[in-house]
Enzyme design. Structure first.
Site, PDB file in Angstrom:
ATOM      1  N   CYS A   1      -2.580  -6.022   9.026  1.00 45.52           N
ATOM      2  CA  CYS A   1      -3.135  -4.672   8.943  1.00 45.52           C
ATOM      3  C   CYS A   1      -4.046  -4.379  10.142  1.00 45.52           C
ATOM      4  O   CYS A   1      -3.560  -4.131  11.231  1.00 45.52           O
ATOM      5  CB  CYS A   1      -3.854  -4.460   7.616  1.00 45.52           C
ATOM      6  SG  CYS A   1      -4.147  -2.722   7.210  1.00 45.52           S
TER       7      CYS A   1
ATOM      8  N   HIS B   1       0.109  -5.892   3.859  1.00 45.56           N
ATOM      9  CA  HIS B   1      -0.758  -6.972   3.368  1.00 45.56           C
ATOM     10  C   HIS B   1       0.066  -8.034   2.637  1.00 45.56           C
ATOM     11  O   HIS B   1       0.145  -8.036   1.403  1.00 45.56           O
ATOM     12  CB  HIS B   1      -1.832  -6.414   2.441  1.00 45.56           C
ATOM     13  CG  HIS B   1      -2.960  -5.745   3.152  1.00 45.56           C
ATOM     14  ND1 HIS B   1      -4.093  -6.422   3.562  1.00 45.56           N
ATOM     15  CD2 HIS B   1      -3.122  -4.467   3.549  1.00 45.56           C
ATOM     16  CE1 HIS B   1      -4.906  -5.581   4.172  1.00 45.56           C
ATOM     17  NE2 HIS B   1      -4.343  -4.381   4.182  1.00 45.56           N
TER      18      HIS B   1
ATOM     19  N   GLU C   1      -0.620 -11.049   2.062  1.00 44.46           N
ATOM     20  CA  GLU C   1      -1.438 -12.011   1.306  1.00 44.46           C
ATOM     21  C   GLU C   1      -1.604 -11.622  -0.157  1.00 44.46           C
ATOM     22  O   GLU C   1      -1.941 -12.473  -0.996  1.00 44.46           O
ATOM     23  CB  GLU C   1      -2.825 -12.152   1.960  1.00 44.46           C
ATOM     24  CG  GLU C   1      -3.834 -11.051   1.668  1.00 44.46           C
ATOM     25  CD  GLU C   1      -3.626  -9.762   2.443  1.00 44.46           C
ATOM     26  OE1 GLU C   1      -4.417  -8.825   2.253  1.00 44.46           O
ATOM     27  OE2 GLU C   1      -2.667  -9.695   3.254  1.00 44.46           O
TER      28      GLU C   1
END
Length: 271
Positions: A131, A241, A243
């Site tokens: 990001c 994102h 994660e």
């Protein structure tokens, strides 16, 4: 056999932190999601990199730390990038400067990313930007950002914005598709030319730096992933994102796995 001999050595990556100012006290902070994803799915150990004040930006601290690492992760954050600071991290040293404004400005993070990227590129180590991290790579190499996607295009603003009416973890559900270049660095990792990704960002790439190659893009044409041209290893940034739902999302899992493998290979070259 000693404990040191019985436990296989792990590659160690540096993870960028952010600056938080509460009650006049400066703190460095990082969401646990990044560390968990890196430990569990990239198989690496993590060192949290501290943010940098202007008066410390000229010190040769970053090379001393980065030389001991096997990879760099540029994390996401709500704050916008100050391109002038990221390009010249030792600038704006006056006592009246405003460095930190919650969800708007984080110049200590800009300075950290600037010196960390410089060292990682010089050392030829793996880089994963997430990001804000993708945007930092673009600005570092001379690219530009759109200050507000909503002002650029109402449809784009809605596509890439946070979804405040949803629970926090549901805000990170898939929001739109991306098209993946079939001859880039991301395609062998993704194994497909199209994927669904989450999206929570106000700024985005306007002009892609000449040192970066477009790896994926959204339906509105916004660059969603880019890699460093001619990199000796995996040096890539993504606008989404990975994660957040890495345990259930195949693309996220494959991206962290590929980054971890690149860090291990880099680690072995130093022995």
């Amino acid at each position: 056999m000693t404990l040191q001999q019985s436990v296989p050595a792990r590659a160690v990556v540096g993870v960028t932190s952010n600056r938080l100012l509460v009650d006049g006290v400066h703190r460095d902070w990082l969401r646990r999601k990044y560390v968990q994803a890196l430990q569990r799915h990239a198989g690496v150990a993590c060192v949290i990199l501290p943010t940098v004040d202007a008066e410390d930006a000229r010190e040769e601290v970053a090379p001393a730390i980065m030389g001991r690492l096997d990879g760099l992760v540029l994390t996401g954050d709500e704050s916008n990038i100050d391109p002038a600071v990221l390009i010249a991290p030792a600038s704006l040293t006056g006592p009246d400067r405003q460095d930190v404004e919650a969800a708007i400005l984080d110049r200590p993070r800009d300075r950290l990313s600037a010196v960390a990227i410089e060292s990682a590129i010089a050392l030829g180590m793996p880089i994963l930007g997430i990001c804000r991290g993708l945007q930092e790579l673009n600005v570092y190499f001379g690219g530009t950002l759109r200050p507000s996607l909503a002002e650029w295009s109402h449809e784009s603003g809605a596509m890439h914005a946070e979804k405040p009416d949803r629970p926090r973890d549901r805000q990170y559900d898939a929001a739109h598709s991306v098209r993946i270049s079939s001859d880039g660095a991301l395609f062998p990792i993704a194994g497909t030319v199209e994927a669904q990704v989450n999206s929570l960002h106000n700024q985005g790439i306007e002009a892609l730096a000449s040192a970066l190659r477009r790896e994926a893009w959204a339906p509105d044409g916004l660059v969603e992933a880019a890699s460093v041209v001619g990199a000796p290893t995996l040096q890539i940034g993504v606008q989404w994102h990975p994660e957040w739902h890495v345990s259930t999302d195949p693309l996220s899992k494959q991206l962290f796995k590929a980054f971890g493998e690149a860090c291990v290979r880099y680690c072995r070259t130093k022995k």
